[in-house]
Design a protein around this motif. Structure first.
Motif, PDB file in Angstrom:
ATOM      1  N   LEU A 237       4.689   2.012  -5.259  1.00  0.00           N
ATOM      2  CA  LEU A 237       5.180   0.842  -4.969  1.00  0.00           C
ATOM      3  C   LEU A 237       6.630   0.627  -4.947  1.00  0.00           C
ATOM      4  O   LEU A 237       7.131   0.667  -6.076  1.00  0.00           O
ATOM      5  CB  LEU A 237       4.385  -0.330  -5.348  1.00  0.00           C
ATOM      6  CG  LEU A 237       2.972  -0.415  -5.621  1.00  0.00           C
ATOM      7  CD1 LEU A 237       2.189  -1.410  -6.287  1.00  0.00           C
ATOM      8  CD2 LEU A 237       2.269  -0.425  -4.215  1.00  0.00           C
ATOM      9  N   ARG A 238       7.403   0.249  -3.692  1.00  0.00           N
ATOM     10  CA  ARG A 238       8.675  -0.359  -3.668  1.00  0.00           C
ATOM     11  C   ARG A 238       8.636  -1.838  -3.966  1.00  0.00           C
ATOM     12  O   ARG A 238       8.052  -2.441  -3.141  1.00  0.00           O
ATOM     13  CB  ARG A 238       9.446   0.074  -2.476  1.00  0.00           C
ATOM     14  CG  ARG A 238      10.848  -0.328  -2.565  1.00  0.00           C
ATOM     15  CD  ARG A 238      11.634  -0.088  -1.212  1.00  0.00           C
ATOM     16  NE  ARG A 238      11.363   1.095  -0.961  1.00  0.00           N
ATOM     17  CZ  ARG A 238      12.195   2.209  -1.478  1.00  0.00           C
ATOM     18  NH1 ARG A 238      13.233   1.815  -2.033  1.00  0.00           N
ATOM     19  NH2 ARG A 238      12.088   3.432  -1.030  1.00  0.00           N
ATOM     20  N   LEU A 239       9.086  -2.295  -5.162  1.00  0.00           N
ATOM     21  CA  LEU A 239       9.068  -3.837  -5.526  1.00  0.00           C
ATOM     22  C   LEU A 239      10.456  -4.404  -5.629  1.00  0.00           C
ATOM     23  O   LEU A 239      11.450  -3.835  -5.759  1.00  0.00           O
ATOM     24  CB  LEU A 239       8.253  -4.032  -6.922  1.00  0.00           C
ATOM     25  CG  LEU A 239       6.730  -3.388  -6.561  1.00  0.00           C
ATOM     26  CD1 LEU A 239       6.033  -3.084  -7.923  1.00  0.00           C
ATOM     27  CD2 LEU A 239       5.892  -4.317  -5.904  1.00  0.00           C
ATOM     28  N   PRO A 240      10.386  -5.691  -5.568  1.00  0.00           N
ATOM     29  CA  PRO A 240      11.737  -6.455  -5.662  1.00  0.00           C
ATOM     30  C   PRO A 240      12.800  -6.213  -6.680  1.00  0.00           C
ATOM     31  O   PRO A 240      13.892  -5.870  -6.778  1.00  0.00           O
ATOM     32  CB  PRO A 240      11.440  -7.918  -5.528  1.00  0.00           C
ATOM     33  CG  PRO A 240      10.072  -7.824  -5.075  1.00  0.00           C
ATOM     34  CD  PRO A 240       9.429  -6.757  -5.232  1.00  0.00           C
ATOM     35  N   SER A 243      10.019  -0.329  -9.567  1.00  0.00           N
ATOM     36  CA  SER A 243       9.149   0.393  -8.725  1.00  0.00           C
ATOM     37  C   SER A 243       7.771   0.189  -9.450  1.00  0.00           C
ATOM     38  O   SER A 243       7.765  -0.352 -10.568  1.00  0.00           O
ATOM     39  CB  SER A 243       9.434   2.032  -8.784  1.00  0.00           C
ATOM     40  OG  SER A 243       9.708   2.378  -9.954  1.00  0.00           O
ATOM     41  N   GLY A 244       6.618   0.913  -8.965  1.00  0.00           N
ATOM     42  CA  GLY A 244       5.342   0.720  -9.498  1.00  0.00           C
ATOM     43  C   GLY A 244       4.273   1.639  -9.054  1.00  0.00           C
ATOM     44  O   GLY A 244       4.839   2.321  -7.988  1.00  0.00           O
ATOM     45  N   ILE A 245       3.393   1.881  -9.786  1.00  0.00           N
ATOM     46  CA  ILE A 245       2.372   2.797  -9.417  1.00  0.00           C
ATOM     47  C   ILE A 245       1.017   1.924  -9.336  1.00  0.00           C
ATOM     48  O   ILE A 245       0.629   1.453 -10.575  1.00  0.00           O
ATOM     49  CB  ILE A 245       2.221   4.231 -10.096  1.00  0.00           C
ATOM     50  CG1 ILE A 245       3.449   4.865  -9.982  1.00  0.00           C
ATOM     51  CG2 ILE A 245       1.045   4.723  -9.963  1.00  0.00           C
ATOM     52  CD1 ILE A 245       3.420   6.135 -10.712  1.00  0.00           C
ATOM     53  N   VAL A 246       0.296   1.870  -8.435  1.00  0.00           N
ATOM     54  CA  VAL A 246      -0.938   1.047  -8.457  1.00  0.00           C
ATOM     55  C   VAL A 246      -2.168   2.056  -8.355  1.00  0.00           C
ATOM     56  O   VAL A 246      -2.073   3.079  -7.663  1.00  0.00           O
ATOM     57  CB  VAL A 246      -1.075   0.264  -7.634  1.00  0.00           C
ATOM     58  CG1 VAL A 246      -1.031   0.549  -6.085  1.00  0.00           C
ATOM     59  CG2 VAL A 246      -2.388  -0.666  -7.678  1.00  0.00           C
ATOM     60  N   ASP A 258      -5.272  -0.728 -11.882  1.00  0.00           N
ATOM     61  CA  ASP A 258      -4.441  -0.498 -12.850  1.00  0.00           C
ATOM     62  C   ASP A 258      -2.735  -0.575 -12.218  1.00  0.00           C
ATOM     63  O   ASP A 258      -2.500   0.361 -11.216  1.00  0.00           O
ATOM     64  CB  ASP A 258      -4.565   0.890 -13.296  1.00  0.00           C
ATOM     65  CG  ASP A 258      -5.939   0.674 -14.114  1.00  0.00           C
ATOM     66  OD1 ASP A 258      -6.259  -0.133 -14.734  1.00  0.00           O
ATOM     67  OD2 ASP A 258      -6.755   1.864 -13.968  1.00  0.00           O
ATOM     68  N   LEU A 259      -2.141  -1.330 -12.955  1.00  0.00           N
ATOM     69  CA  LEU A 259      -0.679  -1.266 -12.208  1.00  0.00           C
ATOM     70  C   LEU A 259       0.312  -1.075 -13.479  1.00  0.00           C
ATOM     71  O   LEU A 259       0.331  -1.443 -14.608  1.00  0.00           O
ATOM     72  CB  LEU A 259      -0.412  -2.731 -11.810  1.00  0.00           C
ATOM     73  CG  LEU A 259      -0.649  -3.180 -10.678  1.00  0.00           C
ATOM     74  CD1 LEU A 259      -0.662  -4.825 -10.348  1.00  0.00           C
ATOM     75  CD2 LEU A 259       0.066  -2.661  -9.569  1.00  0.00           C
ATOM     76  N   ARG A 260       1.054   0.039 -13.006  1.00  0.00           N
ATOM     77  CA  ARG A 260       2.141   0.316 -14.057  1.00  0.00           C
ATOM     78  C   ARG A 260       3.548   0.179 -13.263  1.00  0.00           C
ATOM     79  O   ARG A 260       3.689   0.411 -12.428  1.00  0.00           O
ATOM     80  CB  ARG A 260       2.298   2.016 -14.142  1.00  0.00           C
ATOM     81  CG  ARG A 260       3.053   2.624 -15.204  1.00  0.00           C
ATOM     82  CD  ARG A 260       3.144   4.096 -15.553  1.00  0.00           C
ATOM     83  NE  ARG A 260       2.011   4.610 -16.003  1.00  0.00           N
ATOM     84  CZ  ARG A 260       1.755   4.476 -17.311  1.00  0.00           C
ATOM     85  NH1 ARG A 260       2.659   4.361 -18.254  1.00  0.00           N
ATOM     86  NH2 ARG A 260       0.593   5.121 -17.762  1.00  0.00           N
ATOM     87  N   LEU A 261       4.338  -0.748 -14.100  1.00  0.00           N
ATOM     88  CA  LEU A 261       5.549  -1.404 -13.318  1.00  0.00           C
ATOM     89  C   LEU A 261       6.666  -1.221 -14.242  1.00  0.00           C
ATOM     90  O   LEU A 261       6.509  -1.247 -15.482  1.00  0.00           O
ATOM     91  CB  LEU A 261       5.395  -3.036 -13.361  1.00  0.00           C
ATOM     92  CG  LEU A 261       4.077  -3.536 -12.369  1.00  0.00           C
ATOM     93  CD1 LEU A 261       4.043  -4.853 -12.657  1.00  0.00           C
ATOM     94  CD2 LEU A 261       4.072  -2.863 -10.908  1.00  0.00           C
ATOM     95  N   THR A 269       3.638 -10.069  -7.063  1.00  0.00           N
ATOM     96  CA  THR A 269       4.050  -9.333  -5.996  1.00  0.00           C
ATOM     97  C   THR A 269       3.362  -8.488  -5.609  1.00  0.00           C
ATOM     98  O   THR A 269       2.638  -8.055  -4.808  1.00  0.00           O
ATOM     99  CB  THR A 269       5.486  -9.146  -5.663  1.00  0.00           C
ATOM    100  OG1 THR A 269       6.411 -10.322  -5.706  1.00  0.00           O
ATOM    101  CG2 THR A 269       5.538  -8.428  -4.319  1.00  0.00           C
ATOM    102  N   ALA A 270       3.224  -7.170  -6.725  1.00  0.00           N
ATOM    103  CA  ALA A 270       2.418  -6.172  -6.843  1.00  0.00           C
ATOM    104  C   ALA A 270       0.824  -6.371  -6.581  1.00  0.00           C
ATOM    105  O   ALA A 270       0.196  -5.708  -5.632  1.00  0.00           O
ATOM    106  CB  ALA A 270       2.319  -5.218  -8.071  1.00  0.00           C
ATOM    107  N   ILE A 271       0.350  -7.399  -7.033  1.00  0.00           N
ATOM    108  CA  ILE A 271      -1.102  -7.873  -6.877  1.00  0.00           C
ATOM    109  C   ILE A 271      -1.198  -8.264  -5.605  1.00  0.00           C
ATOM    110  O   ILE A 271      -2.275  -7.911  -4.815  1.00  0.00           O
ATOM    111  CB  ILE A 271      -1.446  -8.976  -8.071  1.00  0.00           C
ATOM    112  CG1 ILE A 271      -1.557  -8.527  -9.339  1.00  0.00           C
ATOM    113  CG2 ILE A 271      -2.916  -9.583  -7.538  1.00  0.00           C
ATOM    114  CD1 ILE A 271      -1.478  -9.498 -10.397  1.00  0.00           C
TER     115      ILE A 271
END
Length: 492
Positions: A237-240, A243-246, A258-261, A269-271
C-alpha cells in the motif's frame, strides 16, 4: 433512512443486522447509541432517537454501546454508490483528508466553500466534517488501544489527536471509559499484535461471495506487489505518511485484516482503502433483490448470492493497469505491470512473504523511459497521455472525484475506449452502475444466456439492472471458466 421512524423502530425491534451502518439508534434514558442489531432488549419506541452517522449521535451527547460497538459496524452503502457532494465528502473524510488538509482542504477538493460544505453535511448526516473526522479518530484510537502494545501517548498521536488531553477527553466522551480501561478489557480477549502491526476484523453485510472477489484480485495480481499466501490476499500500500502491507482473509462473518504500517497515522486510511478494495460497505440484499427480478439473472444470483465488485486501493494504479490490460490476457497485463513495478516501484520489506515493491506512482511513470513498456506504440501513447493527465491534475480519480467529470475527461484521452473507461469507473471510481457491454467475457455470457450480444442491444436490455449494472457484470463473468471466478486454494 433514519427519518423513516417506523422502519427504524422495526429494524431495532427485530435486531436486523442488514441495517447496521445505515443508521444508529440512541436511547434517551441511558444516553447510549447502538447499531440496529444490538442484542440488548430494545427500548420503548418513544425513548428511541435515530441518527444517520455515529458522529451525529456523539455530537448529540450519546455514548457508544460497549456491547454492540456501533462504531465498528459496516459503513453506509450510501457513500459508495451515490455521486453527489455529500457522498464524495464522506469518502474523502473516510480517507483521512480532514486530518491531513483540514476542512478548508476538504472543501477545496470538492469545489465548495467550507460554509457551504458544512451546511450540506449538517442537513444530511447531522453533523459537520470536524465531528465526522473526530469520530473516525476515536475508532482508530480504539483499534490501536486494543490491538497494539503502543504506549497510550503514542496511540494518541498515531490516531491523529493533537494532544494527549484531547485524546483522553474524546475516548471518555465516546466510549464512556478511559483509554487504560479500554486496553484492560481488550487484554481479556485475543493477544495484541506487535508495534507497527494491527490485526482486526472488517465487518460486512451478509451474504458475501468471496470467489469472484478474491479470485479476481489474485488472477490479476502484479508480481512483487500482490500475492495469495496462506489463504490470504496480500498487497503493498502507498499511504499518505509511508507504506504498508495488508493481508485480507475471507472468514464466515468478517474479513480478517492484518496491517503492517511504517507509520500508524495511516491506519484509518489503510482500513478505508481495504474496505473499498473489497466493496465491504455494499448492501448485497438490495443488489441481489433487484437483479434476481430478471429471470435470466435469477439462477445466477441464487447460486452464489452476495457478489461484490473487486475495486482498488489506488484508482490511479487501477487506471494504469486498465490501459496495460487493453486487448491482452490477464496474465499478460500482470506481466507488463510487474515489469513496471520492478523497474520503477519503491522497495518495501516483507518479512512474511514475497512482496517487495509498491506500484509506481504516476510521477515516476511520467518520467519513465517508454522502452520499459514493451507495448505497441499506440498503447504507449495512450498510457503516456493518461499518466500525464493524472500527474498534472487534469483528471481526478481520488476518493472524492466527480465520476461524471472523470469519465468525460478519460473519454477525451487518445487510446482510451469505452471498455477502458468503464473498467476505471467500475473498479477505480467505484461506480456501481458501470457497465461493459463490449467485454469479451460479458458478450460470451450474454450469448450463453440468450441475451443480446451487440453492445447497443445489451445496454438496452440491461436498463432493468440499474443502478447495479457493475454487479450484474460480476454475475455474467461468473458463467465463464476463468481464474477470476475461483477462490484460490493454495499458496502462490
Amino acid at each position: 433512512m433514519y427519518q423513516d421512524l417506523e422502519r427504524c423502530v422495526r429494524a431495532v425491534q427485530s435486531k436486523d443486522a442488514r441495517f447496521d451502518g445505515w443508521f444508529f439508534s440512541a436511547v434517551l434514558t441511558t444516553g447510549i447509541y447502538c447499531r440496529p442489531s444490538c442484542p440488548v432488549v430494545p427500548p420503548k419506541p418513544h425513548n428511541m432517537r435515530f441518527f444517520p452517522t455515529a458522529a451525529a449521535a456523539q455530537q448529540a451527547g450519546f455514548r457508544a454501546c460497549k456491547r454492540c460497538r456501533p462504531d465498528a459496524s459496516p459503513g453506509s452503502p450510501e457513500w459508495d454508490h451515490r455521486a453527489d457532494v455529500v457522498a464524495r465528502a464522506m469518502r474523502l473524510i473516510g480517507d483521512g483528508t480532514v486530518d491531513r488538509e483540514g476542512v478548508s482542504g476538504l472543501a477545496a477538493r470538492l469545489g465548495y466553500s467550507p460554509r457551504q460544505l458544512q451546511r450540506h453535511l449538517r442537513d444530511e448526516v447531522g453533523t459537520g466534517p470536524l465531528a465526522l473526522a473526530r469520530a473516525q479518530r476515536a475508532q482508530t484510537a480504539r483499534l490501536l488501544i486494543e490491538t497494539t502494545d503502543l504506549a497510550l501517548t503514542e496511540v494518541a498521536y498515531a490516531a491523529g489527536f493533537g494532544s494527549v488531553r484531547a485524546f483522553n477527553d474524546v475516548v471518555r466522551t465516546v466510549f464512556a471509559t478511559t483509554p487504560r480501561d479500554l486496553r484492560r478489557r481488550a487484554r481479556g480477549g485475543a493477544a495484541s499484535a506487535g508495534t507497527g502491526t494491527v490485526t482486526l476484523r472488517l465487518p460486512f453485510r451478509r451474504p458475501l461471495c468471496p470467489d469472484n472477489l478474491f479470485g479476481h484480485l489474485v488472477a490479476t495480481a502484479v508480481p512483487g506487489v500482490e500475492e495469495w499466501r496462506d489463504g490470504a490476499y496480500r498487497r503493498t500500500l502507498r499511504l499518505p505518511h509511508g507504506s504498508g502491507i495488508v493481508a485480507l482473509r475471507p472468514e464466515n462473518d468478517h474479513v480478517a485484516c492484518d496491517l503492517r504500517l511504517t507509520d500508524l497515522r495511516d491506519l484509518g486510511t489503510a482500513i478505508a482503502r481495504s474496505r473499498r478494495l473489497l466493496d465491504l460497505d455494499a448492501d448485497p440484499v438490495a443488489v441481489d433483490d433487484l437483479l434476481a427480478a430478471d429471470p435470466v439473472l435469477a439462477p445466477l444470483v441464487r447460486a452464489a448470492p452476495g457478489r461484490r465488485v473487486p475495486r482498488a486501493v489506488d484508482a490511479e494504479e487501477l487506471a494504469v493497469r486498465a490501459v496495460l490490460g487493453q486487448q491482452v490476457s490477464t496474465a499478460a497485463a500482470a506481466t507488463h505491470a510487474g515489469r513496471l513495478a520492478a523497474a520503477l516501484g519503491e522497495t518495501v520489506e516483507d518479512p512474511d512473504g514475497g512482496l517487495h515493491r509498491l506500484f509506481p506512482s504516476v510521477a515516476a511513470l511520467a518520467d519513465a523511459d517508454p522502452s520499459l513498456l514493451r507495448l505497441p506504440a499506440s498503447r504507449v501513447r495512450a498510457l503516456q497521455g493518461l499518466v500525464e493527465a493524472l500527474a498534472g491534475g487534469t483528471i481526478d480519480l481520488g476518493a472524492g472525484a466527480d465520476r461524471a467529470e472523470a469519465r468525460s475527461r478519460l473519454h477525451a484521452l487518445p487510446g482510451l475506449g469505452p471498455w477502458t473507461v468503464e473498467v476505471i469507473a467500475m473498479r477505480g471510481l467505484g461506480d456501481p452502475d458501470a457497465f461493459l457491454p463490449g467485454d469479451l467475457g460479458v458478450r460470451a455470457a450474454a450469448e450463453h444466456l440468450g441475451l443480446p450480444t451487440t453492445p447497443g442491444a445489451l445496454v438496452a436490455r440491461a436498463e432493468a439492472w440499474r443502478p447495479w449494472r457493475a454487479y450484474a457484470v460480476q454475475y455474467l463473468w461468473a458463467t465463464g471458466d476463468h481464474a477470476v471466478n475461483r477462490l484460490p486454494r493454495t499458496a502462490a
